[in-house]
Design an enzyme around this catalytic site. Structure first.
Site, PDB file in Angstrom:
ATOM      1  N   TYR A   1       1.058   5.693  -0.728  1.00 34.35           N
ATOM      2  CA  TYR A   1       0.690   6.687   0.156  1.00 34.35           C
ATOM      3  C   TYR A   1       0.880   8.014  -0.957  1.00 34.35           C
ATOM      4  CZ  TYR A   1       0.631   9.181   4.784  1.00 34.35           C
ATOM      5  OH  TYR A   1       0.452  10.208   6.085  1.00 34.35           O
TER       6      TYR A   1
ATOM      7  N   THR B   1      -9.245  -5.969   3.690  1.00 29.99           N
ATOM      8  CA  THR B   1      -9.100  -4.822   2.748  1.00 29.99           C
ATOM      9  C   THR B   1     -10.112  -5.503   1.599  1.00 29.99           C
ATOM     10  OG1 THR B   1      -6.736  -4.457   3.332  1.00 29.99           O
ATOM     11  CG2 THR B   1      -7.632  -3.871   0.965  1.00 29.99           C
TER      12      THR B   1
ATOM     13  N   GLN C   1      -4.512   1.994  14.871  1.00 28.27           N
ATOM     14  CA  GLN C   1      -3.518   2.369  14.021  1.00 28.27           C
ATOM     15  C   GLN C   1      -2.666   3.421  14.766  1.00 28.27           C
ATOM     16  OE1 GLN C   1      -4.645   4.176  10.174  1.00 28.27           O
ATOM     17  NE2 GLN C   1      -2.544   4.943   9.821  1.00 28.27           N
TER      18      GLN C   1
ATOM     19  N   ARG D   1      -8.646   3.567  12.924  1.00 27.43           N
ATOM     20  CA  ARG D   1      -7.749   4.969  13.027  1.00 27.43           C
ATOM     21  C   ARG D   1      -7.182   4.825  14.571  1.00 27.43           C
ATOM     22  NH1 ARG D   1      -6.340   5.856   7.966  1.00 27.43           N
ATOM     23  NH2 ARG D   1      -8.143   6.543   6.776  1.00 27.43           N
TER      24      ARG D   1
ATOM     25  N   ASP E   1      -9.353   0.136   1.655  1.00 26.41           N
ATOM     26  CA  ASP E   1      -8.532  -0.085   2.544  1.00 26.41           C
ATOM     27  C   ASP E   1      -9.061  -0.014   4.002  1.00 26.41           C
ATOM     28  OD1 ASP E   1      -6.014  -1.627   3.483  1.00 26.41           O
ATOM     29  OD2 ASP E   1      -4.936   0.244   3.500  1.00 26.41           O
TER      30      ASP E   1
ATOM     31  N   GLU F   1     -10.581  12.391   6.972  1.00 27.85           N
ATOM     32  CA  GLU F   1     -10.466  13.628   6.425  1.00 27.85           C
ATOM     33  C   GLU F   1     -11.690  14.382   6.194  1.00 27.85           C
ATOM     34  OE1 GLU F   1      -7.009  12.984   3.144  1.00 27.85           O
ATOM     35  OE2 GLU F   1      -7.904  11.187   3.439  1.00 27.85           O
TER      36      GLU F   1
ATOM     37  N   LYS G   1      -4.912  -1.973   9.897  1.00 26.44           N
ATOM     38  CA  LYS G   1      -5.233  -2.214   8.541  1.00 26.44           C
ATOM     39  C   LYS G   1      -5.638  -3.582   8.276  1.00 26.44           C
ATOM     40  CE  LYS G   1      -3.896   2.074   7.317  1.00 26.44           C
ATOM     41  NZ  LYS G   1      -4.699   2.634   6.424  1.00 26.44           N
TER      42      LYS G   1
ATOM     43  N   THR H   1      -4.873   6.227  -0.159  1.00 30.68           N
ATOM     44  CA  THR H   1      -5.861   6.883  -0.178  1.00 30.68           C
ATOM     45  C   THR H   1      -5.718   8.442  -1.345  1.00 30.68           C
ATOM     46  OG1 THR H   1      -6.112   6.437   2.199  1.00 30.68           O
ATOM     47  CG2 THR H   1      -7.795   8.169   1.294  1.00 30.68           C
TER      48      THR H   1
ATOM     49  N   GLU I   1      -8.885   3.851  -2.731  1.00 29.22           N
ATOM     50  CA  GLU I   1      -7.490   3.741  -3.490  1.00 29.22           C
ATOM     51  C   GLU I   1      -7.988   2.831  -4.879  1.00 29.22           C
ATOM     52  OE1 GLU I   1      -4.557   2.292  -1.159  1.00 29.22           O
ATOM     53  OE2 GLU I   1      -5.308   2.567   0.862  1.00 29.22           O
TER      54      GLU I   1
ATOM     55  N   TYR J   1       1.420   2.565  15.636  1.00 24.74           N
ATOM     56  CA  TYR J   1       2.208   2.528  14.230  1.00 24.74           C
ATOM     57  C   TYR J   1       3.588   3.079  14.573  1.00 24.74           C
ATOM     58  CZ  TYR J   1       2.024   7.458  13.131  1.00 24.74           C
ATOM     59  OH  TYR J   1       2.307   8.882  13.398  1.00 24.74           O
TER      60      TYR J   1
ATOM     61  N   HIS K   1      -3.779  13.805   0.598  1.00 33.57           N
ATOM     62  CA  HIS K   1      -4.041  13.085   1.784  1.00 33.57           C
ATOM     63  C   HIS K   1      -2.946  12.974   2.713  1.00 33.57           C
ATOM     64  CE1 HIS K   1      -5.002   9.369   3.836  1.00 33.57           C
ATOM     65  NE2 HIS K   1      -3.894   8.724   3.592  1.00 33.57           N
TER      66      HIS K   1
ATOM     67  N   ARG L   1       0.212  14.453  13.260  1.00 38.38           N
ATOM     68  CA  ARG L   1       1.372  15.086  14.116  1.00 38.38           C
ATOM     69  C   ARG L   1       1.266  16.509  13.992  1.00 38.38           C
ATOM     70  NH1 ARG L   1       2.647  11.071  10.532  1.00 38.38           N
ATOM     71  NH2 ARG L   1       2.830  12.591   8.911  1.00 38.38           N
TER      72      ARG L   1
ATOM     73  N   ASP M   1       1.028  -1.213  -0.025  1.00 43.66           N
ATOM     74  CA  ASP M   1      -0.183  -0.189  -0.054  1.00 43.66           C
ATOM     75  C   ASP M   1       0.778   1.270  -0.134  1.00 43.66           C
ATOM     76  OD1 ASP M   1      -2.392   1.280   0.094  1.00 43.66           O
ATOM     77  OD2 ASP M   1      -2.851   1.279   2.221  1.00 43.66           O
TER      78      ASP M   1
ATOM     79  N   GLU N   1     -10.540   3.705   3.123  1.00 36.52           N
ATOM     80  CA  GLU N   1      -9.550   4.378   2.607  1.00 36.52           C
ATOM     81  C   GLU N   1      -9.777   4.145   0.997  1.00 36.52           C
ATOM     82  OE1 GLU N   1      -5.369   3.718   3.928  1.00 36.52           O
ATOM     83  OE2 GLU N   1      -5.851   5.482   5.195  1.00 36.52           O
TER      84      GLU N   1
END
Lengths: 399, 399
Positions: free
Chosen positions: B118, B247, B230, B227, B223, B348, B243, B334, B191, B234, B123, B132, B116, B189
């Site tokens: 990114y 999927t 995760q 959250r 996917d 989002e 995850k 995503t 994709e 992570y 996104h 963050r 997967d 997600e």
């Protein structure tokens, strides 16, 4: 113990009887059991004895056998023990003994998913100090769950496969932008890998208590790592190309039943783990690894004190409802003990290259082209008997 | 264009002809091509026409067909185009048309490794802001390489499979220790997934120029993501249980040849990429996704402006010498556009739950039990024609 002559110091005692897949000349690859320096060619022996499922030993991988589940695994082990102990079986078996030196060992099973954990506290602490020198070495989640991630199943290779030095992006500390080229920090990771036989159902977690129903046995794992590629790529989604170029595994899968005599209690886990990770029967195994660089012993990582047990890793991996498939492989992560001579990677052994090892009069940091790394391991029992896991080896070729 | 009657607005035009695997009653699963609201049952048609390799369409996955490589893919496409355009083929084909409503669509191929990426700048920027908040949203490596990681291949499921809400550890911001329970931040997600047909050789990178030789086509990917799981797990090794529970992919694999009319140039990449990621022929595809929550349109993510092209993802994934296998799936990550109505995840769309969506008069943040998410997508060509990728759907069941 056996009518078969077993050389002194052989890893493959009559109690071990690991399974693997061999190629003998131009014959079809098939399943064998190791004993001493020989292989029992199981398909013809099982056929001669009209064993149910004998044809599974004629397959080129262990997957069909692994899918049978624990009752069949135990029955097969009883049959194998009888074959090598009972002199009455000699006439049947002896014609089907093949010297290990006469065969090529192949990948023992087709790998479904590959998960790599990070279960050694000493290793995680060392890596934390090296990768994040300004922070607490152990991250807040580390003692609450076995941290892990998915690796690339398609690049798991048989022991003996040459490892081409990977190229990729790395960013030197003083550079504004990354550069491209062969890894300059090629490393090993000494690990124990658990081989899943019995699948599970989507949406149904596997309990710590069901570990032995799902996991058939273990292999040695060398999770080759390019530290410079890894350092540049791994935030925020984890290691990728720094690991995915190759992971070598040993050819002989040693069953949990053979390992049972080496089971040891888990170290105390503090803080206490959540209930899905707790159990009174949790064990580790008393296994000592040895790492040889170009034939010279450079480290002896101990497995017995690793923080997370394999049953906990399994329960964690499935607690979200993820399925297990036959052929799944999950590895412990690098095994490092508290002593410098017990570290399971060169980044730890040489403290990121700043403290070279002297091997046969020559300084070593990370792997050079032509270097060969061989990892062996022995399981110890309280009565002093030992059982070997064989070896995993690989040589570095230039980029 | 075709002697077959195609309902207005069907995604499966005579130029599309995607392949999938269907089950019709209690017959063996096999390969079909979608046209309009029907399926061409390819095995008997290919047999009747004595096509080389006709038996591959009788298999329960596309893998054997995918392994044939690009010349065979193109020949098959020419054959399919002829079948649906040439009225002389009507007598052969018509008896083997099956209404899509009469079959169950299965997973179209057995997934080897799942990666997967990114690749959407919007996104990655949104997630950086949310995960963050005190740092630059895009990390230093993001514009130098397509960031990616391996996911769990064994939990890729067919569209329509119910998704059991995963349980796991999460750590509320004000808690000292993690708690265990069902995810409270279950998300999607949106994709695009690329399906690898032709394998590659260990140690040999695949160039950006060889993208179309290795990748057969695309599927839609949802996917599913927890959250809260995760966020706690992570660091430092990336997403794992957040995850790996499921999927979902769409049943119809649309070939790159069918998509070719929708190819668009890449946006400018600044800073310039390293040579192994550069090429004059790099393209993206002009595809617009639509996301429906319980039947109501909630987002329309655009694929065309995604930062990294699929050829770059492929070249990056193999630049370290990692092999491709038939059945490898790699997904874009995503897809989010600059508008709020173009975001490809609920984290989002609702800005981490702080700005609920109002759907049919009801506020929504993350997914609730019983919610159904359906994703569709259409590829546009400059001449105004459209081609559909079908849909991927799934409903949330309680933990």
């Amino acid at each position: 113990m056996s009518w078969i002559d077993i050389p002194a110091g052989s890893p493959f005692t009559p109690d071990n009887l690991p399974l693997g897949v061999f190629r003998h000349g131009d014959e079809e690859p098939r399943v064998g059991a190791a004993i001493g320096d020989q292989i029992i060619d199981l398909a013809p022996v099982a056929s001669a004895q009209m064993l149910d499922g004998a044809q599974l030993f004629a397959e080129p991988t262990l997957n069909a056998f692994l899918a049978l589940g624990r009752p069949a695994w135990r029955a097969t082990r009883s049959w194998l023990l009888e074959l090598v102990r009972n002199a009455n079986d000699r006439d049947t078996v002896e014609p089907h003994l093949i010297p290990q030196s006469a065969v090529t060992m192949l990948l023992p099973f087709e790998v479904a998913d590959y998960v790599d954990f990070y279960a050694s506290e000493q290793h995680a602490t060392n890596l934390g100090r090296l990768f994040r020198p300004d922070s607490e070495p152990l991250l807040p989640n580390w003692k609450h769950l076995p941290v892990g991630y998915h690796g690339r199943a398609g690049t798991i290779v048989a022991s003996g496969t040459d490892i081409v030095r990977p190229s990729g992006q790395r960013k030197p500390p003083d550079a504004a932008v990354p550069v491209f080229g062969p890894s300059q920090r090629l490393d090993i990771e000494v690990e124990l890998g658990y081989v899943v036989g019995t699948p599970s159902t989507l949406g149904k977690p596997v309990s710590v208590d069901d570990f032995e129903d799902h996991v058939y046995g273990v292999v040695l794992v060398n999770d080759w790592s390019a530290r410079d590629l890894q350092a540049w790529e791994y935030v925020p989604l984890g290691p990728f190309l720094g690991k995915s170029f190759a992971t070598s595994i040993s050819p002989w899968v040693v069953s949990l039943d053979a390992l049972a005599a080496s089971a040891v209690p888990l170290p105390t886990q503090d803080p206490p783990v959540l209930p899905y990770l707790a159990g009174s029967a949790l064990v580790n195994y008393d296994i000592t690894f040895e790492v040889y660089l170009n034939g010279h012993l450079v480290s002896s990582p101990p497995y017995r004190d690793i923080y997370w047990s394999p049953a906990q890793m399994l329960a964690h991996m499935t607690v979200n409802g993820a399925t297990l498939r036959t052929g799944d492989l999950y590895a412990s992560g690098t095994i490092s003990g508290p002593e410098k001579t017990q570290r399971g990677s060169f980044i730890e052994l040489t403290w990121a290259g700043r403290e070279p090892l002297v091997v046969a009069g020559k300084e070593h940091t990370f792997l050079e082209d032509g270097d060969q790394v061989t990892i062996t391991a022995w399981a110890q029992s309280p009565d002093g008997t030992r059982l070997g896991l064989g070896e995993v080896t690989g040589r570095i070729l230039p980029a």
